[in-house]
Design an enzyme around this catalytic site. Structure first.
Site, mmCIF file in Angstrom:
data_model
loop_
_atom_site.group_PDB
_atom_site.id
_atom_site.type_symbol
_atom_site.label_atom_id
_atom_site.label_comp_id
_atom_site.label_asym_id
_atom_site.label_seq_id
_atom_site.Cartn_x
_atom_site.Cartn_y
_atom_site.Cartn_z
ATOM 1 N N CYS A 115 27.349 -36.476 -16.185
ATOM 2 C CA CYS A 115 26.658 -36.491 -14.885
ATOM 3 C C CYS A 115 26.053 -37.852 -14.550
ATOM 4 O O CYS A 115 25.860 -38.174 -13.384
ATOM 5 C CB CYS A 115 25.569 -35.432 -14.854
ATOM 6 S SG CYS A 115 26.214 -33.795 -15.194
ATOM 7 N N HIS A 263 21.955 -36.910 -8.370
ATOM 8 C CA HIS A 263 23.117 -36.173 -8.880
ATOM 9 C C HIS A 263 22.926 -34.718 -8.483
ATOM 10 O O HIS A 263 21.846 -34.151 -8.659
ATOM 11 C CB HIS A 263 23.200 -36.318 -10.405
ATOM 12 C CG HIS A 263 24.033 -35.257 -11.042
ATOM 13 N ND1 HIS A 263 25.317 -34.986 -10.633
ATOM 14 C CD2 HIS A 263 23.759 -34.365 -12.029
ATOM 15 C CE1 HIS A 263 25.790 -33.981 -11.342
ATOM 16 N NE2 HIS A 263 24.871 -33.580 -12.196
ATOM 17 N N ASN A 293 28.403 -28.604 -8.432
ATOM 18 C CA ASN A 293 28.083 -29.769 -9.255
ATOM 19 C C ASN A 293 29.403 -30.412 -9.683
ATOM 20 O O ASN A 293 30.180 -29.801 -10.418
ATOM 21 C CB ASN A 293 27.266 -29.280 -10.462
ATOM 22 C CG ASN A 293 26.903 -30.382 -11.445
ATOM 23 O OD1 ASN A 293 27.558 -31.407 -11.506
ATOM 24 N ND2 ASN A 293 25.866 -30.140 -12.228
HETATM 25 O O1 UT7 Z 1 24.702 -31.408 -14.151
HETATM 26 C C1 UT7 Z 1 24.320 -31.327 -15.501
HETATM 27 C C2 UT7 Z 1 22.972 -30.825 -15.615
HETATM 28 N N1 UT7 Z 1 22.961 -29.395 -15.434
HETATM 29 C C3 UT7 Z 1 21.904 -28.837 -14.900
HETATM 30 O O2 UT7 Z 1 21.016 -29.521 -14.506
HETATM 31 C C4 UT7 Z 1 21.822 -27.318 -14.858
HETATM 32 C C5 UT7 Z 1 20.479 -26.893 -15.379
HETATM 33 N N2 UT7 Z 1 20.330 -25.466 -15.498
HETATM 34 C C6 UT7 Z 1 20.246 -24.647 -14.449
HETATM 35 O O3 UT7 Z 1 20.330 -25.102 -13.329
HETATM 36 C C7 UT7 Z 1 19.960 -23.187 -14.686
HETATM 37 O O4 UT7 Z 1 19.687 -22.960 -16.046
HETATM 38 C C8 UT7 Z 1 21.118 -22.264 -14.236
HETATM 39 C C9 UT7 Z 1 21.160 -22.250 -12.723
HETATM 40 C C10 UT7 Z 1 22.431 -22.738 -14.798
HETATM 41 C C11 UT7 Z 1 20.914 -20.825 -14.722
HETATM 42 O O5 UT7 Z 1 19.700 -20.311 -14.241
HETATM 43 P P1 UT7 Z 1 18.673 -19.623 -15.240
HETATM 44 O O6 UT7 Z 1 17.552 -19.166 -14.462
HETATM 45 O O7 UT7 Z 1 18.419 -20.591 -16.353
HETATM 46 O O8 UT7 Z 1 19.502 -18.372 -15.748
HETATM 47 P P2 UT7 Z 1 19.783 -17.896 -17.237
HETATM 48 O O9 UT7 Z 1 20.941 -18.612 -17.821
HETATM 49 O O10 UT7 Z 1 18.518 -17.851 -18.015
HETATM 50 O O11 UT7 Z 1 20.231 -16.403 -16.955
HETATM 51 C C12 UT7 Z 1 19.312 -15.438 -16.370
HETATM 52 C C13 UT7 Z 1 20.069 -14.138 -16.208
HETATM 53 C C14 UT7 Z 1 20.748 -13.657 -17.472
HETATM 54 O O12 UT7 Z 1 20.673 -12.249 -17.494
HETATM 55 P P3 UT7 Z 1 19.578 -11.492 -18.390
HETATM 56 O O13 UT7 Z 1 19.818 -11.938 -19.793
HETATM 57 O O14 UT7 Z 1 18.246 -11.948 -17.843
HETATM 58 O O15 UT7 Z 1 19.887 -10.056 -18.133
HETATM 59 C C15 UT7 Z 1 22.173 -14.104 -17.294
HETATM 60 O O16 UT7 Z 1 23.079 -13.293 -18.029
HETATM 61 O O17 UT7 Z 1 21.109 -14.289 -15.236
HETATM 62 C C16 UT7 Z 1 22.366 -13.903 -15.821
HETATM 63 N N3 UT7 Z 1 23.406 -14.774 -15.267
HETATM 64 C C17 UT7 Z 1 24.062 -14.483 -14.141
HETATM 65 N N4 UT7 Z 1 23.985 -13.465 -13.268
HETATM 66 C C18 UT7 Z 1 24.788 -13.476 -12.200
HETATM 67 C C19 UT7 Z 1 23.861 -15.945 -15.753
HETATM 68 N N5 UT7 Z 1 24.808 -16.445 -14.950
HETATM 69 C C20 UT7 Z 1 24.964 -15.559 -13.941
HETATM 70 C C21 UT7 Z 1 25.784 -15.502 -12.807
HETATM 71 N N6 UT7 Z 1 25.672 -14.455 -11.968
HETATM 72 N N7 UT7 Z 1 26.669 -16.480 -12.519
#
Ligand code: UT7
Length: 336
Positions: A115, A263, A293
């Protein structure tokens, strides 16, 4: 000593639009979740047989950037290509751009900083131009993520975020050292390499041949993995730090920023930075809604669109900032 400046910009994205609803047909996800967590509405994915590769998309973006720069391709002295999704494991796409643009045998360099790759490329180009070694440098950021994503529910935490596309810039010599790239700031923290990574090929000597031989259906090492929450927490801190570092190196403050082009990692990250620095909507450019992204391509695509939309004027203070896998993070402070 000279300064460097961006004199031409271009971008290229594949035609195929993939909406959040399209994704919800192949995995358990939904439009509301994706928009709420990351602000993405749609992204572009290449389609089998459409002829797009990381290099061809980069070349298309480069052609536009060169045309907008008003120079001839033979005026380019050096090529820098940033990507995490090269056409070949080796050689990198830099030489393929030299070939496909039909440029004479100038040097070509590949940047592997995910990135942050484009901002690292700006920094490298800046140093070559400052020293007088080169006058015109083509920098390209291009990615095809869609071929390396786990499109099942298992991979949904990663696959909904990333999109395909390319952006390019031509950087050139600026005689007035109060203009152009004022400074760049680069960082890395390799202890977190495995928090956002794609292990194979190359994981401790484990290669594609080993993966085929093992034929393990549970093997996920050829998909990217991300510890999302950990990456998010580090991103907001490092984005803020590296922007402030760049501003203070030039005796500037956040309110001096005319346009921040971050980014496009996650709209929530951009909004956090915007709030923290008390910037208006006009001072921060976001297009992640349309493209997701696109890693090394995200800043040059955003910069091109901002410039096309007339959001960057001569004399503006433009700040580029990135954070991502490595971890690596970087900023560039530019007086346009
Ligand atoms: O460019 C490189 C740098 N990258 C970044 O900056 C990305 C940084 N990270 C993020 O932006 C966030 O962590 C995400 C947007 C990727 C994810 O959001 P989050 O709030 O951290 O979600 P999580 O991974 O903790 O997941 C929360 C819940 C989980 O369910 P449970 O365990 O709470 O029941 C996941 O299984 O959301 C679920 N989940 C989804 N649900 C629907 C994960 N992905 C999805 C999805 N659709 N696509």
């Amino acid at each position: 000593m000279y300064n460097s400046k961006i004199i031409g910009l271009g971008h290229y994205v594949p035609e195929n639009v993939v909406t959040n609803d399209d994704l919800s047909k192949v995995m358990e996800t939904n439009d509301a979740w994706i928009q709420e967590r990351m602000g993405i509405k749609e992204r572009r994915h290449v389609v089998k047989g459409d002829g797009n590769t990381t290099t061809t998309m980069g070349v298309e973006a480069a052609k536009i950037a060169i045309e907008n720069a008003g120079i001839d391709k033979d005026d380019i002295d050096f090529i820098i290509f940033a990507t995490l999704s090269p056409d070949y494991y080796f050689p990198g796409p830099g030489v393929l751009v030299q070939r496909d643009l039909g440029i004479k045998t100038i040097g070509a360099l590949d940047v592997r900083n995910q990135c942050s790759g484009f901002v690292y490329a700006v920094s490298i180009a800046d140093q070559y131009i400052k020293s007088g070694m080169y006058k015109n440098i083509l920098i390209v950021g291009s990615e095809i993520h869609s071929k390396g994503l786990d499109m099942s529910t298992r991979g949904r935490g990663v696959s909904v975020i990333f999109g395909d596309g390319a952006g390019a810039a031509v950087m050139s010599r600026e005689e007035d050292t109060a203009k152009g790239v004022l400074s760049t700031h680069l960082h890395s923290e390799g202890q977190y390499a495995e928090e956002l990574w794609l292990a194979a090929p190359g994981m401790g000597g484990r290669w594609v041949t080993d993966i085929i031989e093992e034929n393990d259906p549970d093997d996920q090492s050829y998909f990217g993995h991300m510890n999302g929450q950990f990456v998010f927490k580090n991103a907001v801190v490092r984005f803020s730090e590296v922007i402030l570092e760049g501003l203070s190196a030039n005796n500037l403050k956040p309110t001096d920023i005319d346009l921040l082009v971050p980014h496009q990692a996650n709209l929530r990250i951009s909004q956090f930075i915007q709030r923290k620095f008390e910037l208006s909507d006009d001072q921060v450019f976001n297009n992640i809604m349309k493209y997701g992204n696109t890693t090394a391509a995200s800043i040059p695509i955003a910069l091109t669109e901002a410039w096309q939309e007339g959001k960057i004027k001569e004399g503006d203070l433009v700040v580029l900032a990135a954070f991502g896998s490595g971890f690596t993070w970087a900023s560039a402070i530019i007086r346009w």
